[in-house]
Design an enzyme around this catalytic site. Structure first.
Site, PDB file in Angstrom:
ATOM      1  N   GLU A 188      -6.110   6.847  -0.532  1.00  0.00           N
ATOM      2  CA  GLU A 188      -5.882   5.839   0.256  1.00  0.00           C
ATOM      3  C   GLU A 188      -6.421   4.628  -0.387  1.00  0.00           C
ATOM      4  O   GLU A 188      -5.925   3.499  -0.449  1.00  0.00           O
ATOM      5  CB  GLU A 188      -6.483   6.059   1.522  1.00  0.00           C
ATOM      6  CG  GLU A 188      -5.837   6.980   2.379  1.00  0.00           C
ATOM      7  CD  GLU A 188      -4.408   6.718   2.571  1.00  0.00           C
ATOM      8  OE1 GLU A 188      -4.040   5.367   2.837  1.00  0.00           O
ATOM      9  OE2 GLU A 188      -3.511   7.583   2.632  1.00  0.00           O
ATOM     10  N   ASP A 206      -4.588   1.241  -1.619  1.00  0.00           N
ATOM     11  CA  ASP A 206      -5.019  -0.128  -1.305  1.00  0.00           C
ATOM     12  C   ASP A 206      -5.176  -0.989  -2.655  1.00  0.00           C
ATOM     13  O   ASP A 206      -4.946  -2.125  -2.630  1.00  0.00           O
ATOM     14  CB  ASP A 206      -6.536   0.082  -0.790  1.00  0.00           C
ATOM     15  CG  ASP A 206      -6.527   0.433   0.739  1.00  0.00           C
ATOM     16  OD1 ASP A 206      -5.336   0.286   1.510  1.00  0.00           O
ATOM     17  OD2 ASP A 206      -7.651   0.678   1.459  1.00  0.00           O
ATOM     18  N   HIS A 251       0.727  -1.038   0.080  1.00  0.00           N
ATOM     19  CA  HIS A 251      -0.002   0.099   0.071  1.00  0.00           C
ATOM     20  C   HIS A 251       1.006   1.055  -0.053  1.00  0.00           C
ATOM     21  O   HIS A 251       0.414   2.088  -0.811  1.00  0.00           O
ATOM     22  CB  HIS A 251      -0.929   0.002   1.113  1.00  0.00           C
ATOM     23  CG  HIS A 251      -1.721   1.235   1.743  1.00  0.00           C
ATOM     24  ND1 HIS A 251      -2.910   1.508   1.316  1.00  0.00           N
ATOM     25  CD2 HIS A 251      -1.087   2.267   2.151  1.00  0.00           C
ATOM     26  CE1 HIS A 251      -3.338   2.707   1.664  1.00  0.00           C
ATOM     27  NE2 HIS A 251      -2.182   3.513   2.079  1.00  0.00           N
ATOM     28  N   GLU A 252       1.831   1.366   0.777  1.00  0.00           N
ATOM     29  CA  GLU A 252       2.882   2.626   0.858  1.00  0.00           C
ATOM     30  C   GLU A 252       3.644   2.723  -0.385  1.00  0.00           C
ATOM     31  O   GLU A 252       3.805   3.682  -1.038  1.00  0.00           O
ATOM     32  CB  GLU A 252       3.990   2.298   1.987  1.00  0.00           C
ATOM     33  CG  GLU A 252       3.297   2.227   3.289  1.00  0.00           C
ATOM     34  CD  GLU A 252       2.161   3.419   3.696  1.00  0.00           C
ATOM     35  OE1 GLU A 252       2.335   4.467   3.084  1.00  0.00           O
ATOM     36  OE2 GLU A 252       1.255   3.147   4.524  1.00  0.00           O
ATOM     37  N   HIS A 302       1.483   4.436  -2.742  1.00  0.00           N
ATOM     38  CA  HIS A 302       1.816   5.845  -2.483  1.00  0.00           C
ATOM     39  C   HIS A 302       2.609   6.589  -3.493  1.00  0.00           C
ATOM     40  O   HIS A 302       2.211   7.595  -4.113  1.00  0.00           O
ATOM     41  CB  HIS A 302       1.853   6.385  -1.163  1.00  0.00           C
ATOM     42  CG  HIS A 302       0.401   6.411  -0.539  1.00  0.00           C
ATOM     43  ND1 HIS A 302      -0.662   6.865  -0.764  1.00  0.00           N
ATOM     44  CD2 HIS A 302       0.097   5.681   0.698  1.00  0.00           C
ATOM     45  CE1 HIS A 302      -1.511   6.814   0.089  1.00  0.00           C
ATOM     46  NE2 HIS A 302      -1.184   5.783   1.023  1.00  0.00           N
TER      47      HIS A 302
HETATM   48 ZN   LIG Z   1      -2.038   5.190   2.981  1.00  0.00          ZN
END
Ligand SMILES: [Zn+2]
Length: 414
Positions: free
Chosen positions: A355, A359, A277-278, A281
């Site tokens: 976010e 995901d 997930h990071e 980003h």
């Molecule tokens: Zn996040």
């Protein structure tokens, strides 16, 4: 009624609207919370945990009401009795250099607001967080953090305010263009190096130790071309039991931090799903869009300032007949709070959208991530007693991440 009086009235009105709107939204959120545990919610909490999460929300809500009332009364009193003008006059009698007056004026405000926030922050950490079993901080660490934060905000804020005040003194209404370039350069520096430089003053970052987790992480990072040297474990457990992870930086200067609490409580697969997930980003370039928006925000505010700051009525509204950069700027920010509220709403809605994208990225790039991310998010919420039923308006104003049940629903459908 003079223009200055009208401006003063506007300032008082905006402070009151801001306060009342905040109270109403908090109240709506508090009321919305009281619902029976849904089947989706039952995947996160049992009945006891659910009751505890609601009690945690209510405790925070009541405390926030109290601090909001106190801070609004203090600010309104300071505005109405002309305290800011008094401080300006006091400094003016003792100092002759205008730029120095501005710097000392702002330093005084930073110090007063930091010190007066300390009791609330202390109560929140050592009474509320403690009561619900989250707090790990000690008094020594708490005060060390407070002193460091204060020194940092003075060390960063004062040179910046000095530079802007100087640019204003030289260029007046044209100052905003040069000031914007300065802010853009500064924010570029902060976006790139901020976490790298300042986080280690508060936390230890160390590379992931050898072992199963590191191997699993290495395998995933290799598929993504993400250098493992940029991945750290952070000793978050010295302050709180809550779990988290973050991405920060730009280009070559980037880091992903995993809280030690996260590594401890999640399985290896769940940790890698969070890491994915990071990485999402990073790959989806969220830092760049945030950077661009933040600069657009500064541009809007500064150009309005360039247009209005020369008007002596701004300083007069706060009670001073001698116009000054700092008083005018303060009146400006108080008057333009509705504009900054709108900009903040846009910014935070971007953040929630990001976010979901991160995901989705995790699911698309890490086999099994749908289930692992799902379980990780459930643990994250349970461990921080998240509110399962926040009010939509409260979410729009305060949530940088989507509410947990929305996020879980999104994971199911990706
Ligand atoms: Zn996040």
């Amino acid at each position: 009624m003079s223009v200055a009086d009208l401006l003063l009235l506007g300032i008082v009105l905006f402070v009151l609207i801001d306060f009342s709107a905040g109270m109403v939204i908090d109240y709506l959120n508090e009321r919305e919370k009281a619902q029976p545990l849904s089947p989706e919610g039952a995947e996160i909490f049992n009945l006891d945990e659910y009751a505890k999460s609601m009690a945690y929300g209510t405790t925070k809500y009541r405390f926030e009401m109290l601090t909001n009332v106190i801070s609004t009364v203090v600010i309104l009193t300071a505005i109405i009795v002309g305290w800011f003008a008094w401080l300006d006059g006091y400094l003016r009698d003792r100092l002759s250099n205008n730029l120095l007056i501005t710097v000392v004026f702002i330093a005084t405000l930073i110090i007063i607001s930091t010190v007066s926030n300390l009791p609330a922050s202390y109560y929140s950490t050592f009474v509320i967080e403690e009561k619900f079993g989250f707090n790990k901080s000690t008094e020594k660490l708490f005060f060390q953090d407070a002193v460091k934060q204060l020194l940092l905000s003075l060390a960063i804020g004062l040179p910046l305010i000095y530079a802007v005040a100087w640019i204003y003194q030289e260029l007046e209404s044209q100052f905003w263009i040069v000031a914007w370039i300065l802010f853009a350069a500064f924010s570029l520096f902060m976006f790139v190096f901020g976490t790298r430089i300042f986080l280690p003053m508060f936390n230890k970052l160390k590379p992931l130790p050898d072992g199963e987790l590191r191997t699993a992480v290495e395998d995933y990072c290799q598929t993504q071309g993400f250098p493992l040297s940029k991945l750290y474990e952070m000793d978050a457990s010295k302050r709180s039991t809550k779990l988290n992870a973050f991405f920060s930086g730009m280009g070559k200067v980037k880091i992903i931090g995993l809280y030690d609490t996260l590594i401890e409580k999640l399985t290896i697969e769940e940790t890698v799903a969070v890491l994915a997930h990071e990485v999402g980003h990073y790959k989806r370039k969220h830092v760049y869009t945030m950077f661009a928006f933040s600069n657009l925000q500064t541009l809007i505010i500064l150009s309005l300032m360039g247009w209005l700051l020369g008007n002596p009525n701004l300083s007069k509204a706060l009670g001073s007949d001698t116009p000054s950069f700092h008083l005018s700027m303060l009146a400006f920010f108080l008057l333009f709070s509705p504009v900054s509220t709108i900009l903040g709403l846009i910014n935070i809605s971007f953040s929630r959208r990001n976010e979901y994208q991160a995901d989705d990225y995790s699911i698309q790039t890490y086999p099994g991530a749908r289930e692992h991310m799902y379980n990780a998010l459930k643990k994250l919420s349970r461990e921080s007693l998240s509110n399962l039923n926040p009010h939509p308006v409260y979410v729009a104003v305060h949530y940088s991440h989507p509410p947990i049940l929305d996020r879980l629903a999104n994971l199911k459908k990706v």
